[in-house]
Structure formats: structure tokens, C-alpha cells
Design a protein around this motif. Structure first.
Motif, mmCIF file in Angstrom:
data_model
loop_
_atom_site.group_PDB
_atom_site.id
_atom_site.type_symbol
_atom_site.label_atom_id
_atom_site.label_comp_id
_atom_site.label_asym_id
_atom_site.label_seq_id
_atom_site.Cartn_x
_atom_site.Cartn_y
_atom_site.Cartn_z
ATOM 1 N N ASP A 65 -8.332 -3.691 6.095
ATOM 2 C CA ASP A 65 -7.537 -3.340 7.264
ATOM 3 C C ASP A 65 -7.770 -4.357 8.380
ATOM 4 O O ASP A 65 -8.905 -4.564 8.809
ATOM 5 N N PRO B 45 0.843 -1.209 0.000
ATOM 6 C CA PRO B 45 0.000 0.000 0.000
ATOM 7 C C PRO B 45 0.874 1.254 0.000
ATOM 8 O O PRO B 45 1.972 1.255 0.560
ATOM 9 N N CYS C 62 -5.831 2.430 -0.382
ATOM 10 C CA CYS C 62 -4.492 2.773 0.088
ATOM 11 C C CYS C 62 -3.647 3.469 -0.968
ATOM 12 O O CYS C 62 -2.416 3.500 -0.874
ATOM 13 N N TYR D 294 -9.896 0.064 2.970
ATOM 14 C CA TYR D 294 -9.321 1.386 2.728
ATOM 15 C C TYR D 294 -8.663 1.413 1.352
ATOM 16 O O TYR D 294 -7.970 0.465 0.976
#
Length: 463
Positions: A320, A110, A329, A327
């Protein structure tokens, strides 16, 4: 979260031109000590021109229940956006090549981390309450050929300068967010561009195709996503070094001026303010207050970009392990643009399922009821800091249209951070053909933004 005593808020109001501090004034709002209610919305005056001092800060009833009752629960999946109409996406000629590139991007680490995005959401929640101010800046679109350490440093330095001016003048924490490390893709009004009777795909940003008017350059190339990833990661790596390695130390405030501003009126005004900050730091040191604390030697800095190229955004979305939420990233904050904010569109569908802070670009074309529905979709639990409304409509439209949007959002009890984008609603074409903006138009839109929020009793949360 509850209020048990009192809460001071700030509203910026232009008043004079004798220094930044005199351009803004503070307006405290007091809450009786016997009031202890959950904060469920930022509430402004009932109508323009009414007495703002009596406006309640909380909604009459919990907003979460009202929102949940009108939001259908539909299962979200990482690729559920593919079932919706997706505008502004390129047509790649080789789907197998595209899938191979996306698998490669999926295997990459990420670019940002979920915890950082959560921290930004907490800061934006403060801005929604009038206790902080968002400063977002950077290029309209990043490019491969202009990628250099000097360019990154100079953009970062400008944001540091602007941040210290706003913090010193407004006496508020400033949240610094760069349109950097991923702001490549560009929405277009037309999918084709014509020159000399020849039509080719429009240039959509360096992560999609090239700007040279040739068939080879304009044909979408998925491998550009890999280069965009590596440039974004390298940019953020350098930004992290600047933010935490001493460059952003407050003691260096006098050294942040850009070379071209050295012998200018603006440069002199900045030096004057920087010297005042230096004097304050000197006083702190003499009084025995440490200036070696991390808060004085480092700064928090986040990145953002428009969530446009959905295959790339999906490839960098991670589950996550701490929160159990998805998310994106590729950036700490992503936003949906004017051309892709359809309620039943692919971009809104993707964004509603990720936990990043989300921006919504709003022009004078936005219908108040549609904005309420869009916020409802993207933030059904009315979480503070989740939604930032980025208003871009020109000064005159701002005075006419923005009050209706504020009242609609306030009436629905929705918590948002209101931010002014005075750049993209004031675009003109210079004689050389390049797009530019008049500084007077930019200044007028900023002043209109603050005026409207003062009139409505709401918070101007950023620029």
C-alpha cells in the motif's frame, strides 16, 4: 487514544423471549473523569463469579512493552512463508503451469483496497471495546456452479435483515462482513478420499479442484484460481452496487424479507420489527430530520474468507503506497483455521506480515497459552481491531473452555474481538449424507457465548 470522562459499554444478556430488545440488556461501566490513561487492553474480572462492576478497563502497565519484550523480531518477506511447513496446500502436478497462473493473478487489479481494510479494522476495534457488534455470514464454501446474482442478492438480504434486527434490538452499530467473494478453499482432515476401493485427492474447494469423484476433477488445477478471482471480483462488484445503490436503504426494511419466510412465524416477527423501524423513520421525517443522508440510504459491507491457499493469497498481496504496509487484497479480512494455526507454520508466517484484520478460529482444542502466543505473533503491537477470535466449540464446551481462554488473553493484556461461530462446532450428518446443524444447538451455543462473557466481564463482540 485516551479516556477523559466516561465510557458506556454494552454486554448482551439473554433475559426473555418477548422480542429481541428484551433478550439483551445494557450494563454501563463508568470511568472517573479524572482518569486519563491509554487504552491498552480490555480488562475483565479477575475470576469467574467475581464482582464485574469493579473490574478495571485498562491494564496496570502498557501492554505494548510487555508484548514486544517476548516477541523476537524476525524479518518478514512476502514469500517467507515458503520456508515454513505448509499444511493443507494442494500438490500441483505442473509447477511451470502453476507459476504462469500465479504471474497472471499478480497482474490483476486488487479485489479490495487497503483503505477499506483499515476502515474495517477501526470498526472491529469498536467491537472489541463493546461499542459495536460484528455480524459475519455467508456460505461455508462458495462454488462455481451456484454463482448467480440471485444467490448473492439473497445472502446480502439475509445479512441486512439480521443486521437491522441486531441494531434495533441491541442499540449498537452492526459491522456487516460476508463470507463471500473468495470463500472457496476447504481444509480437510485427510488429503485423500476413498470410494469403492479407489483413492483420489480430497475435494479442497472449487478454486483448487472439482468435487466429482474422477481423477481429472480431483487433480488440482491452477487455472481454477483465475476463475475464482473473476467470480470474486464480480461478486464484490454486485455487493458494492447493492450496498450503495439504494437496495440497502433503511426505508426498504419492510421489503427485505425472503419469499420463503413470507407466511411463517419468523417472517411475521420480522415484519413487526420492520414496521416499528418504519414508524421511527416516519417520526424522524416529521420532526424534520433528513432520511436522505447516506447513512440511511447506504451501508458498509466487507468481505472475508479463510486464508488457506497461500500461493493465491500472495499473488493478490499488494504494498500500500499510503501506509507502506502489505495488504492481502483478496478480501478485507482473512482468518486462519483450526488446521493451519501452528505457531511455526506457513499460514501464521504469511498472516503476521499483512496488515488486514485477522481472524483466528478457536475450538475446544485450543490451549490458552498457545492462543496468547499466537495473538502475540500476529499482533505484537496489540493494535485494537487487528485480531478477532472466532470461537467454535459447541455450547457445553463453550461454558467449560471459553472462560480459560478469556482469562489467558486478559491476563496477557491483549485486545481482541470475541466472536461466536455457532455453526461449525455443531455439525451433524443428515440421513441424506449432507452436513447440517440443529437450530437448538446453534441457539444454545450463542446463549452460552453471551453467558460466559457476562460471567467474565468481557465483551461478546459478534456472531
Amino acid at each position: 487514544m485516551a479516556i477523559s470522562s466516561s465510557l458506556s459499554s454494552t454486554t448482551f444478556l439473554p433475559t426473555s423471549d418477548s422480542g429481541l430488545r428484551s433478550q439483551f440488556r445494557l450494563r454501563p461501566i463508568s470511568i472517573p473523569s479524572n482518569l486519563c490513561l491509554p487504552i491498552s487492553s480490555i480488562r475483565a474480572s479477575a475470576a469467574a463469579g467475581s464482582d464485574n462492576s469493579s473490574a478495571p478497563l485498562v491494564a496496570e502497565k502498557p501492554v505494548q512493552a510487555a508484548v514486544a519484550s517476548r516477541t523476537p523480531v524476525i524479518k518478514w518477506e512476502l514469500d517467507s512463508w515458503k520456508k515454513r511447513n505448509a499444511l493443507q496446500l494442494p500438490e500441483y502436478p505442473d509447477q511451470e503451469e502453476l507459476e504462469a497462473v500465479l504471474k497472471t493473478v499478480e497482474s490483476f487489479p486488487p479485489i479490495v483496497f487497503a483503505g477499506e481494510a483499515r476502515n474495517l479494522e477501526e470498526r472491529l476495534a469498536e467491537a472489541a471495546m463493546g461499542n459495536a457488534f460484528l455480524l459475519q455470514g455467508g456460505d461455508c464454501a462458495e462454488s462455481f456452479k451456484e454463482f448467480s446474482a440471485n444467490n448473492i442478492r439473497d445472502t446480502f438480504r439475509v445479512l441486512l435483515q439480521m443486521g437491522v434486527v441486531l441494531m434495533f434490538g441491541g442499540q449498537l452499530p452492526v459491522i456487516k462482513v460476508g463470507r463471500m467473494a473468495g470463500q472457496f478453499a476447504k481444509p480437510r482432515s485427510s488429503g485423500l478420499e476413498e470410494q469403492g476401493g479407489v483413492k483420489l485427492p480430497a475435494y479442497k474447494g472449487d478454486n483448487i479442484n472439482g468435487d466429482a469423484f474422477t481423477l481429472k476433477d480431483r487433480t488440482p488445477d491452477p487455472h481454477r484460481m483465475i476463475r475464482a478471482y473473476t467470480q470474486s471480483a464480480a461478486t464484490l462488484n454486485l455487493l458494492r452496487s447493492f450496498a450503495t445503490g439504494g437496495y440497502a436503504a433503511m426505508q426498504r426494511v419492510t421489503q427485505w424479507n425472503l419469499d420463503f419466510a413470507e407466511n411463517s412465524e419468523q417472517g411475521d416477527r420480522y415484519k413487526e420489527l420492520a414496521n416499528r423501524v418504519d414508524e421511527a423513520l416516519g417520526f424522524m421525517a416529521a420532526a424534520g430530520l433528513t432520511i436522505d443522508h447516506p447513512i440511511m440510504t447506504t451501508t458498509e459491507f466487507w468481505t472475508s474468507h479463510e486464508c488457506l491457499l497461500l500461493p493465491y493469497e500472495q499473488a493478490l498481496t499488494r504494498l500500500d503506497s499510503t501506509s507502506g504496509l502489505y495488504y492481502d487484497c483478496s478480501a478485507h479480512m482473512v482468518w486462519v483455521g483450526e488446521r493451519t494455526r501452528q505457531l511455526d507454520g506457513a499460514h501464521v508466517e504469511f498472516l503476521r506480515g499483512i496488515a488486514n484484520p485477522i481472524g483466528i478460529k478457536v475450538s475446544d482444542k485450543m490451549d490458552p497459552n498457545e492462543l496468547v502466543k499466537l495473538i502475540d505473533i500476529l499482533n505484537p503491537h496489540n493494535k485494537p481491531g487487528r485480531i478477532t477470535i472466532i470461537v467454535r466449540m459447541g455450547a457445553e464446551n463453550q461454558r467449560v473452555k471459553l472462560p480459560h481462554l478469556i482469562r489467558a488473553v486478559r491476563g496477557a493484556g491483549q485486545i481482541v474481538t470475541w466472536v461466536c461461530d455457532p455453526m461449525h462446532g455443531n455439525t451433524i450428518k443428515a440421513p441424506c449424507g449432507l452436513k447440517t446443524r440443529s437450530f437448538d444447538a446453534i441457539s444454545a451455543e450463542v446463549r452460552a457465548f453471551f453467558d460466559v462473557h457476562d460471567q467474565e466481564g468481557s465483551y461478546a463482540g459478534g456472531i
